[in-house]
Design a protein around this motif. Structure first.
Motif, PDB file in Angstrom:
ATOM      1  N   GLY A 229       0.995  -1.188   0.016  1.00  0.00           N
ATOM      2  CA  GLY A 229       0.063  -0.125  -0.157  1.00  0.00           C
ATOM      3  C   GLY A 229       0.845   1.242   0.076  1.00  0.00           C
ATOM      4  N   HIS A 230       0.825   1.888  -0.955  1.00  0.00           N
ATOM      5  CA  HIS A 230       1.265   3.321  -1.017  1.00  0.00           C
ATOM      6  C   HIS A 230       1.075   4.251   0.130  1.00  0.00           C
ATOM      7  CE1 HIS A 230       2.941   2.750  -5.269  1.00  0.00           C
ATOM      8  NE2 HIS A 230       3.598   3.594  -5.035  1.00  0.00           N
ATOM      9  N   LEU A 231       1.890   4.576   0.845  1.00  0.00           N
ATOM     10  CA  LEU A 231       1.404   5.708   1.898  1.00  0.00           C
ATOM     11  C   LEU A 231       1.374   7.159   1.165  1.00  0.00           C
ATOM     12  CD1 LEU A 231       3.840   4.570   4.747  1.00  0.00           C
ATOM     13  CD2 LEU A 231       1.225   4.185   4.297  1.00  0.00           C
ATOM     14  N   VAL A 232       2.447   7.678   0.491  1.00  0.00           N
ATOM     15  CA  VAL A 232       2.417   8.593  -0.316  1.00  0.00           C
ATOM     16  C   VAL A 232       2.060   8.213  -1.738  1.00  0.00           C
ATOM     17  CG1 VAL A 232       3.689  10.378  -1.670  1.00  0.00           C
ATOM     18  CG2 VAL A 232       4.052  10.076   0.921  1.00  0.00           C
ATOM     19  N   ARG A 233       0.752   8.746  -2.271  1.00  0.00           N
ATOM     20  CA  ARG A 233       0.158   8.261  -3.439  1.00  0.00           C
ATOM     21  C   ARG A 233       1.215   8.578  -4.686  1.00  0.00           C
ATOM     22  NH1 ARG A 233      -5.393  10.540  -4.877  1.00  0.00           N
ATOM     23  NH2 ARG A 233      -4.408  12.152  -4.865  1.00  0.00           N
TER      24      ARG A 233
END
Length: 270
Positions: A93-97
């Motif tokens: 899962g990307h934290l910063v998109r």
């Protein structure tokens, strides 16, 4: 070994008023990337905070390029690498998109989006995709639309809640909750900053009791708008001016209730 990314990092003055990178009271490693930074907790092997500057007026649609990789500036055993995500139902899962730092000229945008594929910017998330997760991924866009009357800029902070009750799995603990804060300029000299806080709960979707499967077959993501003052102790971070900038009204001595949201229209932005 991969080359280290460029390191301009998160800009605390991006909104015209100082919004510092959140500070952890626990040992952490701050890593700068193009237009964003990651505060890595080596003991948990996950980010305790991320912070990104988004210039909505200059965002570019660039082709998805880049592969997930370890950051050579941090020890391998301080990062949650590919072995955690193989042969199960966990997403990186990307934290910063990927899209958020991708603004400016084409080369700048591409470098920034590719930098979001370092494992320091990932956390295990349930792979099931439903309306609530779509809402979570689109919160930045919703707030950008709200802030468009100003300079269409946001600073966004996102990370897992690194809780003591997170279940163990392959040498890490899978976070059950994630938090996000979006901040923007108001144009008001007396109150120049506004912010909104959110929590995503994937507790019902995570089941690490069986090694071959890390996601329960039933359940749902739940998304809440929450007081930023509640995120501070849960995250273990100093959130600086973000608490006072919260758009949720405070209810005196009583705790402000968490508001479950299912569509963007449920979000309160002041």
């Amino acid at each position: 070994m991969d080359a280290a990314p460029s390191t301009d990092g998160y800009d605390p003055l991006f909104l015209g008023t100082t919004v510092p990178l959140p500070i952890s009271s626990d040992p952490a490693l701050a890593l700068a990337y193009p237009r964003f930074s990651v505060v890595l907790d080596p003991s948990r092997r996950l980010a305790r905070a991320t912070a990104v500057n988004i210039d909505g007026a200059r965002l570019r649609e660039v082709a998805r390029t880049g592969d997930w990789r370890l950051d050579p500036r941090a020890p391998d055993d301080a990062q949650t690498g590919p072995e955690v995500y193989s042969r199960n139902d966990l997403d990186r899962g990307h934290l910063v998109r990927r899209r958020d730092p991708g603004w400016g000229d084409v080369d700048e945008a591409r470098r920034a989006t590719e930098a979001t594929f370092f494992y320091t910017n990932a956390a295990p998330q349930a792979a099931g995709f439903n309306q609530s997760k779509e809402l979570w991924l689109g919160l930045e866009d919703h707030v950008l639309e709200h802030a468009e009357a100003q300079d269409v800029r946001l600073s966004v902070f996102t990370a897992p809640v690194l809780g003591d009750d997170d279940p163990p799995y392959r040498g890490i603990r899978v976070p059950l909750r994630f938090w996000k804060i979006a901040a923007w300029a108001t144009g008001d000299a007396d109150h120049p900053l506004a912010a909104a806080g959110f929590v995503l709960d994937q507790t019902d979707l995570v089941d690490t009791r069986q090694e071959a499967r890390a996601v329960a077959p039933l359940g749902a993501f739940r998304t809440f708008q929450v007081p930023i003052a509640d995120i501070a102790p849960a995250s273990g971070l100093d959130l600086g001016p973000l608490i006072d900038a919260d758009v949720l009204p405070r209810e005196g001595v009583r705790p402000t209730p968490w508001r479950e949201i299912s569509t963007a229209s449920d979000v309160s932005l002041g």
